[in-house]
Scaffold this active site. Structure first.
Site, mmCIF file in Angstrom:
data_model
loop_
_atom_site.group_PDB
_atom_site.id
_atom_site.type_symbol
_atom_site.label_atom_id
_atom_site.label_comp_id
_atom_site.label_asym_id
_atom_site.label_seq_id
_atom_site.Cartn_x
_atom_site.Cartn_y
_atom_site.Cartn_z
ATOM 1 N N LYS A 157 -54.590 -38.112 17.348
ATOM 2 C CA LYS A 157 -53.812 -36.941 17.272
ATOM 3 C C LYS A 157 -54.143 -36.135 18.363
ATOM 4 O O LYS A 157 -55.285 -35.773 18.692
ATOM 5 C CB LYS A 157 -53.976 -36.405 16.007
ATOM 6 C CG LYS A 157 -53.210 -35.016 15.573
ATOM 7 C CD LYS A 157 -52.834 -34.671 14.368
ATOM 8 C CE LYS A 157 -53.984 -33.780 13.693
ATOM 9 N NZ LYS A 157 -53.534 -33.186 12.319
ATOM 10 N N ASP A 192 -47.682 -14.568 -1.281
ATOM 11 C CA ASP A 192 -47.839 -14.305 -0.014
ATOM 12 C C ASP A 192 -47.401 -12.824 0.459
ATOM 13 O O ASP A 192 -46.396 -12.415 -0.145
ATOM 14 C CB ASP A 192 -46.549 -15.236 0.790
ATOM 15 C CG ASP A 192 -46.901 -15.488 2.338
ATOM 16 O OD1 ASP A 192 -47.426 -16.639 2.900
ATOM 17 O OD2 ASP A 192 -46.831 -14.410 3.190
ATOM 18 N N SER A 201 -61.548 -27.663 2.951
ATOM 19 C CA SER A 201 -60.963 -28.732 3.805
ATOM 20 C C SER A 201 -60.629 -28.180 5.264
ATOM 21 O O SER A 201 -60.338 -27.229 5.453
ATOM 22 C CB SER A 201 -59.368 -28.878 3.336
ATOM 23 O OG SER A 201 -58.523 -29.204 4.195
ATOM 24 N N ALA A 239 -59.155 -21.982 6.761
ATOM 25 C CA ALA A 239 -60.294 -21.898 7.745
ATOM 26 C C ALA A 239 -60.469 -23.181 8.293
ATOM 27 O O ALA A 239 -61.375 -23.910 7.608
ATOM 28 C CB ALA A 239 -61.323 -21.231 6.886
HETATM 29 N N1 LIG Z 1 -57.532 -27.365 6.556
HETATM 30 C C1 LIG Z 1 -56.644 -28.237 7.370
HETATM 31 O O1 LIG Z 1 -56.573 -29.314 7.283
HETATM 32 C C2 LIG Z 1 -55.560 -27.365 7.855
HETATM 33 C C3 LIG Z 1 -54.280 -27.912 8.296
HETATM 34 C C4 LIG Z 1 -53.258 -27.446 8.978
HETATM 35 C C5 LIG Z 1 -53.528 -26.036 9.211
HETATM 36 N N2 LIG Z 1 -54.623 -25.203 8.657
HETATM 37 C C6 LIG Z 1 -54.851 -23.818 8.596
HETATM 38 O O2 LIG Z 1 -54.110 -23.239 7.544
HETATM 39 C C7 LIG Z 1 -53.555 -22.237 7.884
HETATM 40 C C8 LIG Z 1 -52.165 -21.723 7.527
HETATM 41 O O3 LIG Z 1 -51.340 -22.507 8.447
HETATM 42 P P1 LIG Z 1 -49.789 -22.604 8.301
HETATM 43 O O4 LIG Z 1 -49.212 -23.472 9.290
HETATM 44 O O5 LIG Z 1 -49.259 -22.804 6.746
HETATM 45 O O6 LIG Z 1 -49.395 -21.180 8.649
HETATM 46 P P2 LIG Z 1 -48.202 -20.272 8.090
HETATM 47 O O7 LIG Z 1 -48.094 -19.061 9.277
HETATM 48 O O8 LIG Z 1 -46.906 -20.902 7.908
HETATM 49 O O9 LIG Z 1 -48.448 -19.676 6.763
HETATM 50 C C9 LIG Z 1 -49.488 -18.949 6.473
HETATM 51 C C10 LIG Z 1 -49.035 -17.976 5.489
HETATM 52 O O10 LIG Z 1 -50.238 -17.243 4.997
HETATM 53 C C11 LIG Z 1 -49.514 -15.842 4.871
HETATM 54 N N3 LIG Z 1 -50.787 -14.784 4.704
HETATM 55 C C12 LIG Z 1 -51.447 -14.117 5.583
HETATM 56 N N4 LIG Z 1 -52.257 -13.276 5.116
HETATM 57 C C13 LIG Z 1 -52.264 -13.551 3.833
HETATM 58 C C14 LIG Z 1 -52.995 -12.977 2.592
HETATM 59 N N5 LIG Z 1 -53.952 -12.029 2.987
HETATM 60 N N6 LIG Z 1 -52.719 -13.466 1.471
HETATM 61 C C15 LIG Z 1 -51.627 -14.300 1.124
HETATM 62 N N7 LIG Z 1 -51.031 -14.832 2.074
HETATM 63 C C16 LIG Z 1 -51.247 -14.529 3.373
HETATM 64 C C17 LIG Z 1 -48.716 -15.515 5.835
HETATM 65 O O11 LIG Z 1 -47.730 -14.492 5.639
HETATM 66 C C18 LIG Z 1 -48.149 -16.934 5.990
HETATM 67 O O12 LIG Z 1 -46.750 -16.929 5.253
HETATM 68 C C19 LIG Z 1 -53.878 -21.667 9.190
HETATM 69 O O13 LIG Z 1 -55.155 -21.170 9.250
HETATM 70 C C20 LIG Z 1 -54.071 -23.275 9.828
HETATM 71 O O14 LIG Z 1 -54.975 -23.283 10.905
HETATM 72 C C21 LIG Z 1 -55.533 -26.049 7.829
#
Ligand SMILES: NC(=O)c1ccc[n+]([C@@H]2O[C@H](COP(=O)([O-])OP(=O)(O)OC[C@H]3O[C@@H](n4cnc5c(N)ncnc54)[C@H](O)[C@@H]3O)[C@@H](O)[C@H]2O)c1
Length: 323
Positions: free
Chosen positions: A67, A163, A292, A221
């Site tokens: 990836k 959200d 995760s 995170a």
């Molecule tokens: N653990 C994993 O394997 C993994 C995989 C992919 C992404 N991620 C992480 O997950 C996170 C989200 O990614 P995404 O692609 O869904 O982003 P995204 O931007 O599509 O969604 C994030 C959402 O969180 C909301 N948000 C912001 N602050 C908030 C709060 N205080 N309370 C509630 N909601 C809030 C935003 O409005 C947004 O809708 C990122 O940090 C990304 O790096 C983790």
């Protein structure tokens, strides 16, 4: 090398159901735990000042996968997604590249799926009556939505989607139907299984929110400097992670590890629970927390499933038909 099929977002999502993604993801953790699947450490390649690239390889079941994915925080201001990339799936015996897959969709499926796998393994015994499995979704963006879909597909819910972009929470709750609703942060935190999928720029869980029997999936995170819970909240939980090395250096556990409050002996690998090497939590005393960070074996599991679906499609003679 010509004619390698490219499976775009819709092709990936259309090929693997949430239930299948959950089963494949669970199996990937077991195969990795057993030593059958191999996953070298993730490599970071900074591209200052824009962001970084990540290379995530894995090998198993006759396939090798890489990836190649980015995190460019300034991209939305340029009208581009923060995260973009591709997955190369190769034959592990001949090295022949078999398919290129859109990495966003594979990541979304495997990230959502692990929320259900962890909740099933870690929360099941914590929840007293079998039906008490309400879900709080904190952050209803791409990965929050897939976590909710997978949890719902695995029989969890109904629940509360939260959200700050209320329209996203409402849309997700409406899609899930069946008693799901949009609500406040407090409403989401009051649920049995709470899944946090925010950008991780500010904590959404504090120690005061914790209850015995509560299960937290911390998905947001996934890199240095991000956290969705306060350090004391993390340290107060019974802790689980996908992989210690990633979680300790770029996950929800990192702050508590750096503060000296949590060490390797305090954290159990999800794979060890799934393999039955350790008992699942009783849930009687403390909240459980699963960190995760996202593993290449999860991506491999989904990539193989997508490729297999292309091979088995009655309308296609091979995966080329998906291109
Ligand atoms: N653990 C994993 O394997 C993994 C995989 C992919 C992404 N991620 C992480 O997950 C996170 C989200 O990614 P995404 O692609 O869904 O982003 P995204 O931007 O599509 O969604 C994030 C959402 O969180 C909301 N948000 C912001 N602050 C908030 C709060 N205080 N309370 C509630 N909601 C809030 C935003 O409005 C947004 O809708 C990122 O940090 C990304 O790096 C983790």
């Amino acid at each position: 090398m010509h004619g390698i099929p490219f499976l775009d977002y819709d092709a990936v999502i259309g090929a693997v159901s949430a239930k299948n993604a959950i089963a494949r993801t669970r199996e990937a953790f077991l195969r990795h735990r057993a030593g059958d699947w191999v996953m070298p450490a993730k490599v970071y390649l900074p591209s200052p000042p824009y962001g970084d690239f990540r290379a995530m390889p894995a090998l198993g079941d006759g396939y090798a996968m890489l990836k190649w994915i980015s995190s460019f925080p300034g991209n939305p201001a340029r009208g581009l997604p923060t995260v973009m990339g591709v997955i190369v799936l190769s034959d592990a015996q001949t090295s022949e590249p078999l398919a290129l897959l859109d990495a966003r969709s594979v990541t979304a499926l495997r990230t959502g799926a692990v929320a259900a796998v962890a909740a099933r393994a870690l929360a099941a015994r914590a929840l007293a009556p079998a039906g008490a499995r309400t879900c709080g979704i904190i952050g209803s963006g791409l990965h929050g939505a897939w976590a909710a879909r997978c949890l719902a597909a695995d029989g969890f819910g109904p629940g509360v989607c939260h959200d700050p972009r209320a329209e996203l929470a409402h849309a997700l709750a409406a899609e899930l139907g069946d008693g799901w609703r949009a609500g406040s942060l407090a409403d989401a935190l009051a649920c049995d299984v709470v899944t946090c999928v925010t950008p991780g720029s500010a904590p959404v869980v504090t120690a005061a929110d914790l209850r015995p029997g509560m299960h937290l999936n911390m998905l947001g995170a996934d890199g240095p400097g991000k956290a969705e819970a306060t350090i004391d909240a993390v340290a107060a939980c019974e802790l689980y992670c996908d992989e210690w090395a990633q979680a300790a250096h770029g996950g929800e556990l990192t702050g508590a590890v750096e503060a000296g409050l949590v060490g390797r002996g305090d954290v159990t690998d999800l794979g060890a629970v799934l393999a039955g090497e350790v008992a699942a939590p009783s849930g009687g005393e403390r909240a459980t927390l699963f960190d995760s960070t996202g593993l290449a074996i999860q991506d491999l599991a989904i990539a193989i499933a997508v490729y297999a679906a292309g091979m088995n499609s009655p309308t296609r003679s091979g995966p080329e038909g998906n291109a």
